[in-house]
Scaffold this motif. Sequence first.
Motif, PDB file in Angstrom:
ATOM      1  N   ILE A   6       0.839  -1.201   0.000  1.00 43.63           N
ATOM      2  CA  ILE A   6       0.000   0.000   0.000  1.00 43.63           C
ATOM      3  C   ILE A   6       0.878   1.255   0.000  1.00 43.63           C
ATOM      4  O   ILE A   6       0.604   2.223  -0.718  1.00 43.63           O
ATOM      5  CB  ILE A   6      -0.950   0.013   1.203  1.00 43.63           C
ATOM      6  CG1 ILE A   6      -1.875  -1.207   1.158  1.00 43.63           C
ATOM      7  CG2 ILE A   6      -1.753   1.302   1.221  1.00 43.63           C
ATOM      8  CD1 ILE A   6      -2.768  -1.245  -0.067  1.00 43.63           C
ATOM      9  N   ASP A   7       1.938   1.229   0.794  1.00 43.37           N
ATOM     10  CA  ASP A   7       2.863   2.363   0.809  1.00 43.37           C
ATOM     11  C   ASP A   7       3.434   2.628  -0.577  1.00 43.37           C
ATOM     12  O   ASP A   7       3.474   3.772  -1.054  1.00 43.37           O
ATOM     13  CB  ASP A   7       4.011   2.096   1.794  1.00 43.37           C
ATOM     14  CG  ASP A   7       3.539   2.069   3.235  1.00 43.37           C
ATOM     15  OD1 ASP A   7       2.480   2.656   3.502  1.00 43.37           O
ATOM     16  OD2 ASP A   7       4.229   1.467   4.065  1.00 43.37           O
ATOM     17  N   ARG A  61       0.811   3.937  -3.117  1.00 48.07           N
ATOM     18  CA  ARG A  61       0.486   5.351  -2.946  1.00 48.07           C
ATOM     19  C   ARG A  61       1.648   6.246  -3.378  1.00 48.07           C
ATOM     20  O   ARG A  61       1.443   7.366  -3.850  1.00 48.07           O
ATOM     21  CB  ARG A  61       0.149   5.628  -1.479  1.00 48.07           C
ATOM     22  CG  ARG A  61      -1.183   5.004  -1.032  1.00 48.07           C
ATOM     23  CD  ARG A  61      -1.356   5.129   0.466  1.00 48.07           C
ATOM     24  NE  ARG A  61      -2.644   4.589   0.913  1.00 48.07           N
ATOM     25  CZ  ARG A  61      -2.957   4.347   2.182  1.00 48.07           C
ATOM     26  NH1 ARG A  61      -2.054   4.603   3.141  1.00 48.07           N
ATOM     27  NH2 ARG A  61      -4.139   3.864   2.500  1.00 48.07           N
ATOM     28  N   TRP A  62       2.870   5.761  -3.227  1.00 51.38           N
ATOM     29  CA  TRP A  62       4.060   6.558  -3.547  1.00 51.38           C
ATOM     30  C   TRP A  62       4.231   6.733  -5.054  1.00 51.38           C
ATOM     31  O   TRP A  62       4.587   7.815  -5.532  1.00 51.38           O
ATOM     32  CB  TRP A  62       5.302   5.885  -2.958  1.00 51.38           C
ATOM     33  CG  TRP A  62       6.595   6.566  -3.329  1.00 51.38           C
ATOM     34  CD1 TRP A  62       7.176   7.621  -2.688  1.00 51.38           C
ATOM     35  CD2 TRP A  62       7.457   6.232  -4.426  1.00 51.38           C
ATOM     36  NE1 TRP A  62       8.348   7.971  -3.319  1.00 51.38           N
ATOM     37  CE2 TRP A  62       8.550   7.137  -4.387  1.00 51.38           C
ATOM     38  CE3 TRP A  62       7.421   5.262  -5.420  1.00 51.38           C
ATOM     39  CZ2 TRP A  62       9.590   7.092  -5.309  1.00 51.38           C
ATOM     40  CZ3 TRP A  62       8.450   5.220  -6.345  1.00 51.38           C
ATOM     41  CH2 TRP A  62       9.517   6.128  -6.286  1.00 51.38           C
ATOM     42  N   SER A  90      -2.602   0.239  -6.830  1.00 47.18           N
ATOM     43  CA  SER A  90      -2.168   1.575  -7.241  1.00 47.18           C
ATOM     44  C   SER A  90      -3.104   2.161  -8.295  1.00 47.18           C
ATOM     45  O   SER A  90      -3.649   1.441  -9.131  1.00 47.18           O
ATOM     46  CB  SER A  90      -0.747   1.531  -7.807  1.00 47.18           C
ATOM     47  OG  SER A  90      -0.335   2.821  -8.218  1.00 47.18           O
ATOM     48  N   THR A  91      -3.256   3.478  -8.243  1.00 53.54           N
ATOM     49  CA  THR A  91      -3.993   4.196  -9.294  1.00 53.54           C
ATOM     50  C   THR A  91      -3.048   4.786 -10.330  1.00 53.54           C
ATOM     51  O   THR A  91      -3.495   5.456 -11.267  1.00 53.54           O
ATOM     52  CB  THR A  91      -4.831   5.327  -8.671  1.00 53.54           C
ATOM     53  OG1 THR A  91      -3.961   6.227  -7.968  1.00 53.54           O
ATOM     54  CG2 THR A  91      -5.878   4.777  -7.718  1.00 53.54           C
TER      55      THR A  91
END
Length: 407
Positions: free
Chosen positions: A77-78, A81-82, A115-116
């Motif tokens: 998740i980190d 988002r990064w 991720s987007t």
Amino acid sequence: MNYLKNKRILLGVTGGIAVYKSPDLVRRLKEQGAIVKVVMTKAAQAFVTPLTFQAVSGQAVHTELLDADTESAMGHIDLARWAELIIIAPTTADFIARLTVGMADDLLTTLCLASTAPIVLAPAMNQQMWRAAITQENCHRLQQRGITLLTPDEGSQACGEVGAGRMPEPLAIVAHLQNFLTPHRLAGRKVLITAGATREDIDPVRFISNRSSGKMGYAIANAAIAEGADVILISGNSNLPPPANAQLISVYSAQDMYEAVMFNIESADIFIAAAAVADYRPAQVAIQKLKKTAQAELHLPLERTTDILGEVAKLEKRPFTVGFAAETQNVANYAWEKLSRKKLNMIAANQVGKNQGFDMDENALLVLWEGGEQDLGYGLKQDLAVDLLDLVIKRFMLTKHTDKVTA
């Protein structure tokens, strides 16, 4: 412009022999100012160690789905988002298949789902695996979901076979990513470009022409496509492959080019005249081949061709019009005079001659417009094309798409 500068890029590395290219890809991305973090699959680590990627990236390499060192052990998740962009190079057939069906059984597949960020794949596999119907079907399904797949290179492979399936070279991938990240400022706009050399027949065997290769015009077409434009490329003589996603209209003579330009000009928002169009043509074309005679001299009467750029510039509702001035001397002076005389919106001037300008990969451009100028310096034509188009777009937007110059 460099759209990779300060971009947070996550490089996924899967298990294939092409992994040996991936550390160089990290280095090339960092040269462009990108911040690169690497995620490796277990199979990738059998070819290259994580320490190698840590050394070239300057960042810790991630290999495990559940990372006890991250908050709540949610490393995927980190990273998801990064990342502002995810590039997977090499991408194996196995990874393509698992991503297609939505597997999330390791760190790389999981963060792709979490991720987007846009995802770009650089396939690398045996040529038959690439050609396999199921692989092509999987690729098509991924593209339908908005994932970008680069076309693999062709050539000899580690297995000894020859064909498509080689991972693109790192510099080529960097160029693809630059194009991918380029804002589509010309989306919905039509750009009409001329390129290459025209030919004017003397007889069925001989013609008058020039040394233009079309490289500058074709590079501008590629730059415009990267900006989202609907590109029509009217090309005289050139041995270059047609730019992908451009409508190519091949012409022979100056008159052919004039007719093609005028047929398409009404719908164009921007017209860039990069072709080297003949100024004169034989007044009369011989039906049969001219034979050598005892005369020491041959007089060949010439007549003016139609000034394509001038005719476009005189239109009541003309597009944003950009000319080129190829000169052997007094480059700036001649360019300013041409800009004023033809009432152009902009002109790009360069010096030509022996081993300079024509048929070369490099060029130097001085760009002029009423009240301003910018020297783009010396460089590869593909890079100069991007810089030139950036100026064209800015001036085009500044005029709010209307031409206030009257003929």
